[in-house]
Write an enzyme that holds these catalytic residues in place. Sequence first.
Site, mmCIF file in Angstrom:
data_model
loop_
_atom_site.group_PDB
_atom_site.id
_atom_site.type_symbol
_atom_site.label_atom_id
_atom_site.label_comp_id
_atom_site.label_asym_id
_atom_site.label_seq_id
_atom_site.Cartn_x
_atom_site.Cartn_y
_atom_site.Cartn_z
ATOM 1 C CG ASP A 30 -2.086 0.874 1.057
ATOM 2 O OD1 ASP A 30 -3.175 0.791 1.203
ATOM 3 O OD2 ASP A 30 -1.811 2.399 1.303
ATOM 4 C CG ASN A 86 -11.671 -0.072 4.101
ATOM 5 O OD1 ASN A 86 -12.087 -0.425 5.181
ATOM 6 N ND2 ASN A 86 -10.369 0.495 3.837
ATOM 7 N N GLY A 92 -15.480 2.761 3.738
ATOM 8 C CA GLY A 92 -14.225 3.744 3.507
ATOM 9 C C GLY A 92 -13.586 3.255 2.503
ATOM 10 C CD GLN A 93 -14.822 -0.276 -2.450
ATOM 11 O OE1 GLN A 93 -15.963 -0.419 -2.410
ATOM 12 N NE2 GLN A 93 -14.216 -0.955 -3.674
ATOM 13 C CG HIS A 99 -8.753 -2.819 -2.320
ATOM 14 N ND1 HIS A 99 -9.745 -2.120 -3.062
ATOM 15 C CD2 HIS A 99 -8.647 -2.159 -0.991
ATOM 16 C CE1 HIS A 99 -10.018 -0.979 -2.202
ATOM 17 N NE2 HIS A 99 -9.368 -0.784 -1.305
ATOM 18 C CG LEU A 100 -7.962 -9.256 2.150
ATOM 19 C CD1 LEU A 100 -9.112 -8.992 3.049
ATOM 20 C CD2 LEU A 100 -7.850 -10.739 2.071
ATOM 21 C CG HIS A 101 -6.968 -2.656 3.303
ATOM 22 N ND1 HIS A 101 -6.100 -1.659 2.932
ATOM 23 C CD2 HIS A 101 -8.109 -2.300 2.607
ATOM 24 C CE1 HIS A 101 -6.722 -0.624 2.420
ATOM 25 N NE2 HIS A 101 -8.030 -1.306 2.156
HETATM 26 P P1 DGP Z 1 -9.409 1.709 0.331
HETATM 27 O O1 DGP Z 1 -9.671 2.979 1.106
HETATM 28 O O2 DGP Z 1 -9.809 0.534 1.151
HETATM 29 O O3 DGP Z 1 -10.324 1.873 -0.990
HETATM 30 O O4 DGP Z 1 -8.006 1.589 0.260
HETATM 31 C C1 DGP Z 1 -7.302 2.117 -0.803
HETATM 32 C C2 DGP Z 1 -5.835 1.818 -0.629
HETATM 33 O O5 DGP Z 1 -4.971 1.964 -1.939
HETATM 34 C C3 DGP Z 1 -5.202 2.988 0.426
HETATM 35 O O6 DGP Z 1 -4.833 2.459 1.454
HETATM 36 C C4 DGP Z 1 -4.183 3.545 -0.720
HETATM 37 C C5 DGP Z 1 -3.919 2.626 -1.568
HETATM 38 N N1 DGP Z 1 -3.400 3.252 -2.905
HETATM 39 C C6 DGP Z 1 -4.112 3.978 -3.625
HETATM 40 N N2 DGP Z 1 -3.553 4.275 -4.818
HETATM 41 C C7 DGP Z 1 -2.494 3.699 -4.922
HETATM 42 C C8 DGP Z 1 -1.270 3.684 -5.742
HETATM 43 O O7 DGP Z 1 -1.320 4.202 -6.622
HETATM 44 N N3 DGP Z 1 -0.541 2.748 -5.510
HETATM 45 C C9 DGP Z 1 -0.413 1.893 -4.126
HETATM 46 N N4 DGP Z 1 0.711 0.934 -3.926
HETATM 47 N N5 DGP Z 1 -1.403 2.009 -3.298
HETATM 48 C C10 DGP Z 1 -2.384 2.906 -3.487
#
Ligand code: DGP
Length: 113
Positions: A30, A86, A92-93, A99-101
């Site tokens: 992330d 999320n 909070g998406q 996607h799974l965190h």
């Molecule tokens: P969510 O809020 O669950 O949709 O999480 C999206 C996540 O994606 C957030 O923690 C930041 C990450 N993210 C957004 N853009 C990028 C990117 O361009 N590259 C990477 N590695 N992560 C990203």
Amino acid sequence: MENCIFCKIAQKEIPSTGVYEDEHLYAFRDLNPQAPEHILIIPKKHIARVENLQEEDTELMGRIVIAAQKIAEKLGLKKGYRLVFNNGPDGGQEVEHIHLHLMGGRKFSWPAG
Ligand code: DGP
């Protein structure tokens, strides 16, 4: 899907730090980590949200959780980890590609904020 940032990441059109990949999935670090280890696991197929899942995606979603297990083992997260989907605005998406965190390396509290 066009204009989906995670589709572009999965297709390597946008660089990322990959930690796992197979025919169906891609996992990468992330950009804005909320824990010492913070990985996003995505299907290569574009699915926006949980409500867009079909019966045929059952195996794919299982694969995501099994990938989380493998990655956590590889990262040495022996004391546990947090797995989060999320979903939608109240969930909070921010990125509309399911996607799974996978977060680990610290202790998490409950309930989530
Ligand atoms: P969510 O809020 O669950 O949709 O999480 C999206 C996540 O994606 C957030 O923690 C930041 C990450 N993210 C957004 N853009 C990028 C990117 O361009 N590259 C990477 N590695 N992560 C990203």
